[in-house]
Design a protein around this motif. Structure first.
Motif, PDB file in Angstrom:
ATOM      1  N   THR A  22      16.865 -16.780  12.004  1.00 17.49           N
ATOM      2  CA  THR A  22      17.941 -17.054  12.960  1.00 17.49           C
ATOM      3  C   THR A  22      19.195 -17.485  12.208  1.00 17.49           C
ATOM      4  OG1 THR A  22      16.263 -17.777  14.544  1.00 17.49           O
ATOM      5  CG2 THR A  22      18.553 -18.278  15.067  1.00 17.49           C
ATOM      6  N   ALA A  23      20.322 -16.900  12.557  1.00 11.63           N
ATOM      7  CA  ALA A  23      21.576 -17.136  11.835  1.00 11.63           C
ATOM      8  C   ALA A  23      22.617 -17.764  12.757  1.00 11.63           C
ATOM      9  CB  ALA A  23      22.101 -15.829  11.258  1.00 11.63           C
ATOM     10  N   TYR A  66      16.064 -10.603   9.828  1.00 10.87           N
ATOM     11  CA  TYR A  66      17.117 -11.585   9.573  1.00 10.87           C
ATOM     12  C   TYR A  66      18.335 -11.292  10.451  1.00 10.87           C
ATOM     13  CZ  TYR A  66      20.458 -14.509   7.066  1.00 10.87           C
ATOM     14  OH  TYR A  66      21.407 -15.452   6.740  1.00 10.87           O
ATOM     15  N   LYS A  67      18.909 -12.339  10.996  1.00  9.81           N
ATOM     16  CA  LYS A  67      20.045 -12.272  11.920  1.00  9.81           C
ATOM     17  C   LYS A  67      19.693 -11.542  13.216  1.00  9.81           C
ATOM     18  CE  LYS A  67      23.736 -12.645   8.464  1.00  9.81           C
ATOM     19  NZ  LYS A  67      25.001 -12.068   7.943  1.00  9.81           N
ATOM     20  N   ILE A  80      21.914 -12.539  16.146  1.00  7.61           N
ATOM     21  CA  ILE A  80      23.260 -11.953  16.090  1.00  7.61           C
ATOM     22  C   ILE A  80      23.212 -10.497  16.541  1.00  7.61           C
ATOM     23  CG2 ILE A  80      25.240 -11.451  14.606  1.00  7.61           C
ATOM     24  CD1 ILE A  80      24.621 -14.455  14.965  1.00  7.61           C
TER      25      ILE A  80
END
Length: 281
Positions: free
Chosen positions: A33-34, A104-105, A108
Motif C-alpha cells: 500500500t502506497a 505494489y501501489k 493507487i
C-alpha cells in the motif's frame, strides 16, 4: 487519503511458512500500500488470537496508522458500516481476511478509474457482473426456503473477472463497467457512500447488501461500478465460512435478501444489464 478496511473473523488459520493467514494478509497490505493511508482492522467476533496478531503489527509498524476496532459477532455488513463511519479517507477499500495483496501501489492503481471518469462510485478487483432473472428458477414467485442451498431467483451474467487470476477475462487496462460489483478488494467513494446511508441493515446478517448498494447508488446518484484488476492472491479454501461449513442461517439470509433485492429493483433489472469496457492508459 485511503482508508483500507480489513474485515477479520478468526484469522488465525491456514498456517503456512511460519505464519497464519492473517499475518500474510497484513504483510501484503503493509508491503504494497502506497501513499497516505490508514488501516482499520475490524475484529468481528474473533475467538482466536487475531486481536493479539493485529496489536503485534500495530506495535511493529508505528509509522502506519493501524487502528484495531473490536466488534461483537455482528457479521460483515454491520462490521463494514462501523468501519465506514470511522474512516477518515476520501476513499474506502474493503479487503477480506482471505485476500493477500501482491501488487505494489495496488491502492493507487485502483483509484485510476475514479480519476479517469467522473461517474464512478466503486471499483472492485474481484469480479463485476450483471444480474438477470433466472429463467430456470424454482424459487421465483414462492416464499419457500431451502436451508441447504442458495436461492436461485437471479443469474449472474456478463462476468468481468480479475480474481482469482486463473479466471481473468479482462485486460489490465480495461475498466469493465457492469451492473454490480463484489466485495474484496472494493474501493468506494466515501462521500457517495455517506450520501446513500451506507449498506442497508435490512440485509443483515449477510449477503446481497453490496449489490443492493450498487443499485441504490445508480438510482440516486447516477454512478457506476466495475472491475479494474490488481494483483491479489487467494484461495476458496482460505475462507473462514468455507472452513466452518455453510450454516443454515446463511442460506435463510440469502433467500430473504434475494427477495428484498428483487422487490426493490425489478423495475430496472433489465435496463441495468450494462456491458461497457472502458480503456485506461
Amino acid at each position: 487519503m485511503h482508508s483500507v478496511i480489513l474485515t477479520i473473523h478468526n484469522g488465525q488459520r491456514c498456517y503456512k511458512d511460519g505464519k497464519f493467514l492473517l499475518e500474510r494478509v497484513l504483510d501484503g497490505i503493509i508491503a504494497n500500500t502506497a501513499g497516505d493511508y490508514e488501516l482499520l482492522c475490524m475484529l468481528d467476533g474473533c475467538t482466536d488470537s487475531s486481536e493479539e496478531i493485529v496489536q503485534k503489527y500495530a506495535e511493529a509498524y508505528k509509522y502506519i496508522n493501524i487502528k484495531p476496532i473490536v466488534t461483537p459477532d455482528i457479521f460483515e455488513l454491520r462490521t463494514n458500516n462501523t468501519a465506514f463511519k470511522a474512516a477518515m479517507g476520501d476513499y474506502v477499500i474493503v479487503v477480506q481476511d482471505d485476500q493477500i495483496v501482491t501488487e505494489y501501489k495496488w491502492n493507487i492503481r485502483m483509484q485510476k478509474p475514479f480519476k479517469a471518469f467522473d461517474d464512478v462510485f466503486a471499483v472492485t478487483a474481484r469480479t463485476a457482473h450483471n444480474w438477470i432473472l433466472n429463467p430456470r428458477s424454482i424459487d421465483f414467485g414462492n416464499n419457500d426456503v431451502d436451508e441447504n442451498r442458495f436461492c436461485d431467483i437471479f443469474e449472474a451474467v456478463d462476468h468481468a473477472s480479475g480474481y482469482p487470476e486463473q479466471n481473468v477475462t479482462t485486460s489490465r487496462e480495461t475498466f469493465a463497467v457492469r451492473g454490480t460489483a463484489n466485495r474484496g478488494p472494493l474501493m468506494m467513494d466515501l462521500s457517495d457512500l455517506k450520501a446513500v446511508n451506507y449498506l442497508d441493515d435490512k440485509f443483515a446478517p449477510c449477503d446481497m447488501d453490496d449489490h443492493d448498494l450498487m443499485f441504490r447508488v445508480h438510482k440516486q446518484l447516477g454512478k457506476v461500478c466495475g472491475l479494474y484488476r490488481v494483483g491479489i492472491e487467494s484461495d476458496h479454501s482460505w475462507s473462514a465460512a468455507i472452513q466452518k461449513g455453510k450454516p443454515k442461517w446463511a442460506y435463510r439470509s440469502h433467500f430473504k435478501n434475494c427477495r428484498i433485492f428483487y422487490e426493490r429493483n425489478k423495475d430496472i433489472l433489465n435496463e441495468r444489464r450494462i456491458v461497457e469496457n472502458r480503456k485506461l492508459v
